[in-house]
Design an enzyme around this catalytic site. Sequence first.
Site, PDB file in Angstrom:
ATOM      1  N   THR A  23       4.289  13.810  72.543  1.00 44.12           N
ATOM      2  CA  THR A  23       5.642  15.106  73.113  1.00 44.12           C
ATOM      3  C   THR A  23       5.482  16.455  73.698  1.00 44.12           C
ATOM      4  OG1 THR A  23       4.925  16.198  70.660  1.00 44.12           O
ATOM      5  CG2 THR A  23       7.096  14.157  70.662  1.00 44.12           C
ATOM      6  N   CYS A  24       3.500  16.349  73.291  1.00 45.13           N
ATOM      7  CA  CYS A  24       3.417  17.398  74.066  1.00 45.13           C
ATOM      8  C   CYS A  24       3.071  16.890  75.699  1.00 45.13           C
ATOM      9  CB  CYS A  24       1.804  18.308  74.455  1.00 45.13           C
ATOM     10  SG  CYS A  24       0.294  17.028  74.281  1.00 45.13           S
ATOM     11  N   VAL A  25       3.300  15.954  76.455  1.00 46.93           N
ATOM     12  CA  VAL A  25       3.367  15.901  77.637  1.00 46.93           C
ATOM     13  C   VAL A  25       4.152  14.459  77.974  1.00 46.93           C
ATOM     14  CG1 VAL A  25       1.389  16.613  78.480  1.00 46.93           C
ATOM     15  CG2 VAL A  25       1.554  13.701  77.227  1.00 46.93           C
TER      16      VAL A  25
END
Length: 131
Positions: free
Chosen positions: A97-99
């Site tokens: 999710t962070c990227v």
Amino acid sequence: MAELLCGSEYDKWNCKSLVEHCRPDHGYTHDSRAVQMLFEIMSTYSAQEQRSFLQFVTGSPRLPVGGFRSLNPPLTIVRKAIDPPLNPDDFLPSVMTCVNYLKLPDYSSQDFMRNKLRQAASEGQQSFHLS
């Protein structure tokens, strides 16, 4: 004001926009069958299905103002490596999710992909696993 701060509530997604603003990589291209099936599936999503998918992939139930065009980093779809003799249909997609990174197995059919995406989005809510 809410749309300006929180992003759009619901805009129907279409394949053309998804092709323009999402990035296949690491084993997939825009011509890959799996990527084309994914975009076709996403273009049929209801508002609730969009929210579930976005929550699963990005960690947020809404896109930023400007939609996928403004998502930074862009939604990236990569091939989830499944070694033979294992079957890709037996695995769920996973995310970073962070990227905004979707690791998508090369499913045998659009129906399989739709069901696995729904299952992953549903079971992936409120949980965190390393993949």
